[in-house]
Design an enzyme around this catalytic site. Structure first.
Site, short mmCIF file in Angstrom:
data_model
loop_
_atom_site.label_atom_id
_atom_site.label_comp_id
_atom_site.label_asym_id
_atom_site.label_seq_id
_atom_site.Cartn_x
_atom_site.Cartn_y
_atom_site.Cartn_z
N GLY A 1 -28.97 8.99 -75.03
CA GLY A 1 -30.45 9.56 -75.66
C GLY A 1 -30.08 8.83 -77.00
N THR A 2 -30.92 8.78 -77.72
CA THR A 2 -30.74 7.57 -79.19
C THR A 2 -31.93 7.31 -79.93
OG1 THR A 2 -28.35 6.72 -78.02
CG2 THR A 2 -28.66 6.32 -80.38
#
Length: 540
Positions: free
Chosen positions: A354-355
């Site tokens: 998750g970026t």
């Protein structure tokens, strides 16, 4: 122009290239506008990145937060600088600590998955070295959104929903539901969301140029919360943390030079894959053909096999990046690829990520490639009450294998998936700041989009919009549902095991690209932003 792009776009898209002399491209529009405010006020691209990065911790909390890690590559107008702002493990962490508490299973959530967050130290370091506006001014947009809230955007809502079913109930998470399900559910599209405590934390960070997070009131609250919930994070772990300024590692491809941050990140995978791929005449193959994609897939699998075996905190690696990038070695690896058949290069797989990725460029020529992440969506599930600090879970990337270079140890950086990228000419002149977020999709996205631009002349927006594939385990790959059916069948006939994936928001990453235009007939930049997110390239 310096690169002859085809400005047509053969792929379905809602985006067109953006041309301007000052640009900020992010995966969330409010963050892009926050960065643009700094450029309009006379700030540098670095000021813009700090404003965008701090804002997006609030406006895309399903991907990053105030407890994130970060990396950056900066062109300051004369040379490149690399920044590793990923955190290290608490001094109390070692193999015995985890086997005693958790047996053979490494925790995914909770304080025992949290390493020291590096993002805020990264903002401060970037600003101190390259900023022009006051640090407090750069954080002002984030403070405003923290105080009054913001309307949740479409794709952020989808990503938020994806975590509600598990994270609200998963063992180890502390405080996530209280902060991110304030009405017992995820916010709806357009609904106002306020992250409790974040405004006061951001004000303290702004006033102390980040040190409050590591030595002040916020640090004390983090340590107290860790102690109360069985964690090992100490005041010394936070106070003694420092970012690292590093040189980039690189490889040449298609007449250009791709730069990545050296390990503990996986950027070396993109360099290795391109170093293998250049032993094939990819430019002679149609960019959307099964044959072209097959060679890229095989090169990527081959690179991952080494990366997952060898990459760790660079101080603990048993082989060097130079050894992995040795041209003779990559030429030898290329001989393992069959043009007509998929090969199983055995390798492990980290969990999906998750970026956020964002990039900015200013009219004076500075360019910044920046990435920030909580990992696995919302990260550890730990949100410290009264602070708005949502903490990453990068500790989950450590190994419990005592023989592996990535085995957990005190004050060690774990293997990281997040990687900014930068492209220069072979002589070092700047050409493009870019990145493609999304777990192990990141080096794959770097290779796919670069090959399209450099081998086939596709413009950045077209290269961004084209259907993507993603390597999984063994012979398994995913392909976007928009990929041509005959190509999918041809790849399947070669031995690739796949099923089209219909949801682009969760599986194939999201890119932002700023390409520098420099010749007698062009000035400034062309930018692209990925429609797989709420993304926006804001410019003037």
């Amino acid at each position: 122009m310096t690169h002859a792009f085809d400005w047509t776009n053969p792929y379905p898209t809602v985006r067109t290239p953006v041309f301007a002399r000052s640009v900020v491209a992010t995966s969330q529009p409010l963050a892009a506008q926050a960065g643009l405010r700094m450029l309009a006020a006379g700030g540098t691209a670095i000021d813009a990145v700090v404003a965008a990065a701090s804002t997006i911790t609030l406006t895309e909390p399903c991907s990053n937060g105030l407890g994130s890690d970060a990396f950056a590559i900066v062109w300051d107008g004369e040379r490149l600088h690399g920044l590793n702002a990923s955190g290290w493990s608490p001094a109390a962490w070692d193999l015995a600590y985890f086997t005693r508490k958790h047996g053979t299973t490494y925790p995914k959530r909770g304080w025992d998955s949290v390493t020291v967050p590096g993002a805020i130290a990264g903002w401060a370091a970037l600003h101190e070295k390259f900023g022009r506006l006051p640090f407090e001014q750069c954080l002002q947009p984030a403070i405003e959104y923290a105080e009054r809230g913001y309307a949740v955007s479409t794709v952020v809502k989808r990503k938020w929903d994806a975590h509600v079913g598990t994270l609200a109930k998963e063992p180890g998470q502390v405080g996530w539901a209280d902060h991110f399900m304030p009405r017992g559910r995820a916010p709806e599209v357009g609904e106002r969301f306020v992250l409790q405590g974040a405004a006061d934390t951001l004000r303290r960070i702004a006033a102390t140029k980040g040190r409050d997070f590591y030595e002040g009131e916020t640090a004390a609250k983090l340590v107290a919360h860790s102690t109360a919930h069985g964690g090992a994070m100490s005041a010394a772990d936070l106070a003694e943390y420092r970012v690292d300024w590093v040189d980039t590692i690189h490889t040449d491809y298609g007449g250009k030079r791709l730069h990545e941050i050296p390990p503990n990140g996986q950027g070396i995978a993109a360099l290795m894959a391109l170093g293998i791929l250049k032993h094939f005449d990819v430019a002679s193959l149609p960019p959307d053909s099964a044959e072209c994609r097959h060679l890229q897939i095989e090169a990527m699998k081959c690179a991952f096999a080494d990366v997952y075996a060898h990459v760790a905190d660079i101080r603990h690696m048993k082989v060097t990046p130079a050894q992995l990038l040795d041209p003779a070695y990559l030429a030898e690896r290329a001989t393992l690829i069959r043009r007509d058949r998929a090969t199983e290069f055995r390798h492990g797989m980290p969990p999906p990520g998750g970026t956020i990725y964002l990039t900015a460029a200013d009219s004076e020529g500075r360019m910044v490639s920046f990435i920030q992440s909580n990992y696995m969506g919302f990260g550890s599930g730990v949100v410290v009450p009264g602070t708005g600090v949502s903490l990453q879970n990068r500790g989950h990337c450590f190994s419990l294998d005592p023989a592996h270079p990535n085995v957990v140890a005190p004050r060690k950086r774990p293997f990281q998936t997040i990687i900014p990228a930068f492209l220069t000419e072979a002589d070092g002149r700047p050409r493009m700041s870019f990145g493609v977020m999304g777990g192990n999709m990141q080096p794959q996205g770097h290779m796919q989009t670069l090959s399209r631009m450099l081998d086939h002349g596709q413009n950045p927006q077209a290269a961004c919009d084209a259907p993507r594939w993603k390597v999984n385990r063994g012979l398994d790959i995913d392909v976007e549902a928009t990929m041509e059916r005959d190509v999918v069948e041809r790849l399947r006939a070669m031995g690739h095991v796949m099923a089209p994936v219909s949801d682009p928001y969760m599986d194939f990453g999201s890119g932002q690209f700023i390409w520098r235009l420099t010749d007698a007939l062009a000035d400034g930049y062309v930018a692209a932003s990925d429609s797989r997110r709420d993304g926006h390239a804001a410019a003037f």
